[in-house]
Design a protein around this motif. Structure first.
Motif: not given
Length: 569
Positions: A236-244
């Protein structure tokens, strides 16, 4: 005469009195001195005791902080959301301590934390002020066993002739009766430290202990790769910090049998020397699964079971892309982000997130320019499904004489999967739909609107695009983290079923991994003469935090280099 005698006696008595008084004064002074010395010695002993108690109290606070950190699913997330347990106190009979835990900084992409523990006893105060980081090992596993049914597993042995040049970490199995949780046949060599979650007991003989040249350590913290909630929080943290722009949710075509949605990532270095990736979204993988447990090694952990149950899964046979699907090319630096905390940012690195499956690699006859299947840059790829490796993966830049990336080489890739990470069987696109396996058969007639996408390398001299091979020496320079099973190769034979296509028929291929492995359980790489002979080497650059994404799952925290200080207050 009598008078003189009396005078003599009186004079002598006076001298005795003087001597007695002087003696008493000397004895008194001596006694006072002895009392002072005794008092001073007692005070010194008490001071030493108090200072020692203060230091031990400070150490106890540090150890409690380290233990608490080891229980957290994701330290950065815990600190971000706030927790009262980042500060605490302990009271002892003659001492006490208080401690705090805070984020400090990043080393490259690796978070560094600060523990300050103050011990108090009497008038003495001692402080331990330490910078700590999550430990990284070369090969961590939830268990040294492979699934062979929905509820059972079998041991995987380290064999004579094998040289394991990676630090190992094996979780406590909690088996009954209590046997060794590492399985050994003959005399393999373990050149680096081995950490075991279990206690030593009496089950490790002297001859077994002698095999561990780098030492073996017991009662060590387990890797948290087996904890689904921990892996999910990291995802979840990786996804949230990945550019859209680099978050993908592929959709498969329902016109394909056993369809699996996937994104194909093709890494290459272009003619100008720039690291790039071509992204093909909405691919459809044709899946294949043996109908019975005794015909396959291809299992993964059943989601929601916390590693207690397993299931056969659809392996990669071949895949298609839509004729209407765009295939954009990005430089790796376009995917770069920095994770930030408390106003401090990590070193930038590429992040790609896929809510589905991922295919890594290009076919040798791909139309990509430059050098295919080479990484130039830093990138981490996270998939909620499986990751299939469909060709070699190497990093650009300098390598040492033993083949490992050199210390100053900045290029790196990490693959993180909530399913499994496996090397595909290139023969799956060639095998016929016949007894005994009844494979899907060659992709000679793609469904309308779809195009077959070849991977691996085309068989020299063959007129069929689906006639594919992988190199005899399959090189992968990666760090893999697998939360839903193990690392390995698909379609390794089991009994009379399965069996991978070799580069040269009858000659076993070799799998050379230079990197690191974290897996919830073991996966099968080879069995007998089928599959791969493995050669695994630690990429020590990973210990320095070069990989973006902060996806390490060890439960152990250790002092950072030059990070320990203790002093009086």
């Amino acid at each position: 005469m009598k008078l003189n005698l009396e005078k003599f006696v009186a004079k002598k008595s006076g001298s005795v009195l003087v001597i007695t008084v002087v003696s008493l004064m000397i004895m008194t002074a001596f006694g006072i001195g002895m009392l002072a010395i005794a008092y001073g010695a007692r005070q010194q002993a008490l001071m030493q005791k108090n200072e020692t108690a203060a230091m031990l109290a400070a150490e106890a606070g540090y150890e409690k902080a380290i233990f608490w950190m080891s229980q957290q699913q994701d330290m950065l997330s815990t600190l971000y959301t706030g927790s009262s347990d980042t500060a605490g106190a302990i009271a002892f009979t003659d001492a006490k301590c208080d401690y705090t835990i805070n984020f400090y900084s990043f080393i490259n992409a690796k978070p560094i934390y600060r523990i300050v523990s103050n011990g108090h006893s009497g008038q003495f105060n001692r402080t331990i002020d330490t910078l700590v980081m999550q430990a990284i090992t070369g090969w961590a596993m939830g268990k040294c066993r492979i699934p062979d049914s929905s509820t059972t597993t079998s041991p995987v042995y380290y064999m004579s002739g094998e040289v394991i040049d990676m630090p190992l970490n094996i979780n406590k199995l909690n088996d009954s009766p209590d046997n060794m949780d590492i399985y050994i046949s003959g005399s393999p060599q373990f050149l680096q430290p081995v950490c075991m979650g279990e206690s030593q007991g009496t089950k490790y003989s002297a001859s077994t202990l002698a095999l561990f040249d780098g030492g073996i350590y017991f009662n060590q913290p387990d890797s948290r790769v087996v904890d689904e909630a921990t892996v999910q929080r990291k995802v979840d943290r990786f996804k949230d910090s990945t550019a859209a722009a680099y978050r993908y949710t592929p959709v498969a075509s329902t016109t394909v049998t056993n369809p699996l949605p996937a994104v194909q990532l093709e890494f290459f270095v272009d003619a100008a020397g720039v690291g790039c990736v071509r992204v093909t979204n909405n691919c459809t993988v044709r899946g294949f699964k043996q109908p019975y447990n005794d015909r396959t090694h291809d299992f993964k952990i059943t989601p929601g079971s916390n590693g207690s149950r397993y299931e056969r899964y659809l392996i990669y046979a071949h895949h298609y892309r839509s004729t209407a699907e765009l295939r954009p090319v990005y430089t790796l630096t376009q995917t770069y982000v920095s994770q930030s905390f408390g106003g401090v940012s990590s070193a930038p690195g590429g992040q790609i997130f896929v809510d589905g499956n991922v295919i890594i690699g290009s076919g040798s006859d791909s139309d990509l320019p430059g050098t295919k299947n080479v990484i130039k840059g830093k990138v981490a790829v996270v998939a909620t499904g499986n990751i299939w490796i469909a060709n070699t993966i190497t990093v650009d830049g300098a390598h040492d004489a033993d083949g490992r990336p050199s210390a100053g080489n900045p290029n790196v890739i990490g693959l993180i999967s909530q399913g499994v990470v496996k090397v595909v069987d290139p023969g799956m696109s060639r095998y016929t739909n016949s007894y005994p396996n009844y494979y899907p058969g060659p992709p000679t007639s793609p469904p309308s609107g779809l195009v077959y996408v070849p991977v691996a390398n085309r068989q020299s001299g063959s007129s069929n695009t689906y006639d594919r091979l992988l190199p005899h020496e399959m090189e992968v320079e990666i760090a893999v983290t697998i939360g839903g099973g193990g690392w390995g190769a698909e379609n390794v034979n089991k009994g009379s079923y399965g069996g991978r296509r070799e580069f040269v028929s009858g000659t076993q291929d070799e799998l050379v991994l230079r990197g690191a492995i974290t897996e919830a359980c073991r996966g099968v790489v080879g069995s007998g003469s089928d599959g791969y002979l493995k050669h695994y080497y630690l990429d020590s650059r990973l210990l320095e935090g070069v990989l973006p994404g902060d996806f390490w799952l060890q439960g152990k925290y250790i002092p950072a280099p030059a990070g320990w200080k203790d002093y009086r207050n």
